[in-house]
Design a protein around this motif. Structure first.
Motif, PDB file in Angstrom:
ATOM      1  N   LEU A 190       8.762  29.744   8.329  1.00  0.00           N
ATOM      2  CA  LEU A 190       9.812  29.609   7.312  1.00  0.00           C
ATOM      3  C   LEU A 190       9.938  30.898   6.512  1.00  0.00           C
ATOM      4  O   LEU A 190      11.030  31.392   6.242  1.00  0.00           O
ATOM      5  N   CYS A 191       8.783  31.439   6.170  1.00  0.00           N
ATOM      6  CA  CYS A 191       8.738  32.679   5.403  1.00  0.00           C
ATOM      7  C   CYS A 191       9.496  33.793   6.129  1.00  0.00           C
ATOM      8  O   CYS A 191      10.341  34.481   5.560  1.00  0.00           O
ATOM      9  N   GLN A 192       9.199  33.922   7.427  1.00  0.00           N
ATOM     10  CA  GLN A 192       9.831  34.961   8.244  1.00  0.00           C
ATOM     11  C   GLN A 192      11.334  34.720   8.397  1.00  0.00           C
ATOM     12  O   GLN A 192      12.136  35.642   8.271  1.00  0.00           O
ATOM     13  N   LEU A 193      11.706  33.476   8.668  1.00  0.00           N
ATOM     14  CA  LEU A 193      13.116  33.130   8.839  1.00  0.00           C
ATOM     15  C   LEU A 193      13.911  33.432   7.563  1.00  0.00           C
ATOM     16  O   LEU A 193      15.029  33.964   7.621  1.00  0.00           O
ATOM     17  N   ILE A 194      13.315  33.102   6.429  1.00  0.00           N
ATOM     18  CA  ILE A 194      14.002  33.344   5.157  1.00  0.00           C
ATOM     19  C   ILE A 194      14.108  34.845   4.900  1.00  0.00           C
ATOM     20  O   ILE A 194      15.164  35.370   4.524  1.00  0.00           O
ATOM     21  N   GLN A 195      13.020  35.541   5.166  1.00  0.00           N
ATOM     22  CA  GLN A 195      12.992  36.998   4.938  1.00  0.00           C
ATOM     23  C   GLN A 195      13.995  37.733   5.835  1.00  0.00           C
ATOM     24  O   GLN A 195      14.716  38.615   5.385  1.00  0.00           O
ATOM     25  N   ASP A 196      14.057  37.358   7.109  1.00  0.00           N
ATOM     26  CA  ASP A 196      14.966  38.033   8.046  1.00  0.00           C
ATOM     27  C   ASP A 196      16.426  37.670   7.808  1.00  0.00           C
ATOM     28  O   ASP A 196      17.325  38.447   8.145  1.00  0.00           O
ATOM     29  N   GLY A 197      16.644  36.470   7.293  1.00  0.00           N
ATOM     30  CA  GLY A 197      17.997  36.079   6.902  1.00  0.00           C
ATOM     31  C   GLY A 197      18.913  35.685   8.039  1.00  0.00           C
ATOM     32  O   GLY A 197      18.538  35.671   9.212  1.00  0.00           O
ATOM     33  N   LYS A 198      20.160  35.414   7.643  1.00  0.00           N
ATOM     34  CA  LYS A 198      21.115  34.822   8.582  1.00  0.00           C
ATOM     35  C   LYS A 198      21.521  35.747   9.712  1.00  0.00           C
ATOM     36  O   LYS A 198      21.899  35.281  10.788  1.00  0.00           O
ATOM     37  N   SER A 199      21.448  37.053   9.493  1.00  0.00           N
ATOM     38  CA  SER A 199      21.917  37.964  10.543  1.00  0.00           C
ATOM     39  C   SER A 199      20.988  37.973  11.757  1.00  0.00           C
ATOM     40  O   SER A 199      21.350  38.444  12.828  1.00  0.00           O
ATOM     41  N   LYS A 200      19.779  37.460  11.584  1.00  0.00           N
ATOM     42  CA  LYS A 200      18.822  37.426  12.703  1.00  0.00           C
ATOM     43  C   LYS A 200      18.693  36.032  13.310  1.00  0.00           C
ATOM     44  O   LYS A 200      17.865  35.784  14.174  1.00  0.00           O
ATOM     45  N   LEU A 201      19.523  35.117  12.819  1.00  0.00           N
ATOM     46  CA  LEU A 201      19.344  33.706  13.188  1.00  0.00           C
ATOM     47  C   LEU A 201      20.348  33.211  14.224  1.00  0.00           C
ATOM     48  O   LEU A 201      21.516  33.597  14.219  1.00  0.00           O
ATOM     49  N   GLN A 202      19.882  32.351  15.130  1.00  0.00           N
ATOM     50  CA  GLN A 202      20.785  31.564  15.967  1.00  0.00           C
ATOM     51  C   GLN A 202      20.213  30.152  16.104  1.00  0.00           C
ATOM     52  O   GLN A 202      19.009  29.935  15.983  1.00  0.00           O
ATOM     53  N   ILE A 203      21.124  29.213  16.358  1.00  0.00           N
ATOM     54  CA  ILE A 203      20.730  27.808  16.476  1.00  0.00           C
ATOM     55  C   ILE A 203      20.934  27.368  17.924  1.00  0.00           C
ATOM     56  O   ILE A 203      21.965  27.658  18.521  1.00  0.00           O
ATOM     57  N   ILE A 204      19.955  26.668  18.454  1.00  0.00           N
ATOM     58  CA  ILE A 204      20.101  26.062  19.775  1.00  0.00           C
ATOM     59  C   ILE A 204      19.797  24.585  19.602  1.00  0.00           C
ATOM     60  O   ILE A 204      18.709  24.215  19.146  1.00  0.00           O
ATOM     61  N   THR A 205      20.775  23.746  19.939  1.00  0.00           N
ATOM     62  CA  THR A 205      20.567  22.323  19.675  1.00  0.00           C
ATOM     63  C   THR A 205      21.037  21.437  20.816  1.00  0.00           C
ATOM     64  O   THR A 205      21.976  21.762  21.536  1.00  0.00           O
ATOM     65  N   ASP A 206      20.363  20.325  20.932  1.00  0.00           N
ATOM     66  CA  ASP A 206      20.772  19.254  21.831  1.00  0.00           C
ATOM     67  C   ASP A 206      21.907  18.483  21.141  1.00  0.00           C
ATOM     68  O   ASP A 206      22.116  18.642  19.927  1.00  0.00           O
ATOM     69  N   PHE A 207      22.629  17.650  21.876  1.00  0.00           N
ATOM     70  CA  PHE A 207      23.683  16.853  21.233  1.00  0.00           C
ATOM     71  C   PHE A 207      23.283  15.385  21.053  1.00  0.00           C
ATOM     72  O   PHE A 207      23.090  14.939  19.927  1.00  0.00           O
ATOM     73  N   ASP A 208      23.169  14.658  22.178  1.00  0.00           N
ATOM     74  CA  ASP A 208      22.942  13.208  22.064  1.00  0.00           C
ATOM     75  C   ASP A 208      21.635  12.891  21.347  1.00  0.00           C
ATOM     76  O   ASP A 208      20.561  13.351  21.743  1.00  0.00           O
ATOM     77  N   MET A 209      21.739  12.124  20.303  1.00  0.00           N
ATOM     78  CA  MET A 209      20.574  11.642  19.549  1.00  0.00           C
ATOM     79  C   MET A 209      19.849  12.768  18.795  1.00  0.00           C
ATOM     80  O   MET A 209      18.741  12.593  18.305  1.00  0.00           O
TER      81      MET A 209
END
Ligand code: C5P
Ligand code: MG
Length: 297
Positions: free
Chosen positions: A33-52
């Motif tokens: 969490l610390c790293q994700l917050i520090q790196d911020g949105k420009s380093k982020l991507q989301i990969i998600t399933d759909f059903d359920m």
């Protein structure tokens, strides 16, 4: 004794204190969490399933429709075919969620289920123009908070890959009816193939089933390559197969895996706690992922 401040972010987040939230390795998640917050949105991507995962598992104890169920339960499918599809579900769904079988053992059964199931759908003479009504009449719904999440990710230009063993046409329609399809969303799924009369004749491309998402990920390496600067991933899923959705992502630095455990809970909890960083048991909301996103965006 370790000083308490080692899990400060986790402790600060009310959403993570609820009793249906399981975090096996708090120090790892804290660091992530610390790293994700520090790196911020420009380093982020989301990969998600759909059903359920994006869609809801149940409402007031009643199961909500998956993409496939939207069609199977609709008036578009004649009773005789419904019976066949119900029998398939009764045979193969218990295998999908079986806690004792390995993924490799499940794969041939999933292939069988999908091949037989899609074959029956094609025999039903489904029309493209009927899909919207089938979705409207179904009880397929998005988890509470999806609408906020989709909007926020779009506002902040964070790419979202929706990787689904459901049906692409149906999931897009569910998202359109309950929220909005945005330009930062990309869907990899089973898309229907219609003839010039708008009649379903088959499915396009390689079959995606619950446990071959790793192969699908590799087929989409171009997508991941264009996002190679986005080294931090939040992955969301409800199946052990979803953990492979990020296979082949180049340069991955951090991956925070959030798992929704909806069914067969007692038998699977330990495995889910091992595999997912954060496990959300019987949660019908996006509260936890959204709370994390609020800190990053
Ligand atoms: O893993 P993913 O969520 O993408 O898989 C699709 C879902 O569709 C699974 O939860 C599976 O149980 C469901 N399914 C279904 N009917 C079928 C095939 C799959 O409800 N014929
Ligand atoms: Mg799923």
């Amino acid at each position: 004794r370790r000083p308490k401040k080692r899990t400060k972010i986790i402790e600060m987040m009310d959403e993570l204190q609820k009793e249906n939230v399981y975090i096996k390795d708090k120090e790892r998640v804290e660091k992530l969490l610390c790293q994700l917050i520090q790196d911020g949105k420009s380093k982020l991507q989301i990969i998600t399933d759909f059903d359920m995962t994006l869609s809801r598992f149940s409402i007031n104890g009643k199961r909500c429709a998956t993409c496939h169920n939207v069609l199977e339960d609709s008036t578009l499918v004649p009773e005789s075919k419904k019976q066949i599809l119900d029998e398939l579900r009764d045979t193969y769904y218990p295998i999908e969620i079986n806690a004792k079988m390995t993924i490799e053992e499940k794969i041939p059964f999933m292939m069988e289920w999908y091949t037989k199931g899609t074959g029956v759908l094609v025999e039903c003479g489904l029309k493209q123009s009927d899909l919207s009504l089938a979705v409207k009449e179904s009880n397929a719904q998005l988890r509470e908070g999806c609408d906020w999440q989709f909007h926020a990710l779009h506002e902040h230009s964070v790419p979202m890959l929706i990787f689904s063993a459901g049906i692409g046409d149906i999931l897009e329609e569910i998202i359109k009816q309950h929220s909005q399809m945005y330009a930062n969303m990309r869907v990899v799924s089973n898309y229907m193939d219609f003839n010039h009369d708008g009649m379903l004749v088959g499915f396009k491309g390689d079959l995606v089933h619950t446990y071959n998402k790793n192969e699908g990920a590799l087929r989409n390496s171009d997508y991941f390559t264009t996002l190679k600067e986005r080294r931090n991933i939040i992955l969301m899923g409800d199946s052990m197969g979803d953990l492979r959705m990020a296979d082949g992502v180049p340069n991955m630095q951090q991956i925070l895996k959030i798992g929704f455990l909806n069914d067969n809970i007692e038998e699977r909890l330990e495995k889910y706690k091992e595999a997912y960083d954060i496990v959300l048991v019987s949660d019908s909301t996006m509260d936890v992922p959204n709370a994390i996103l609020k800190k990053i965006l």
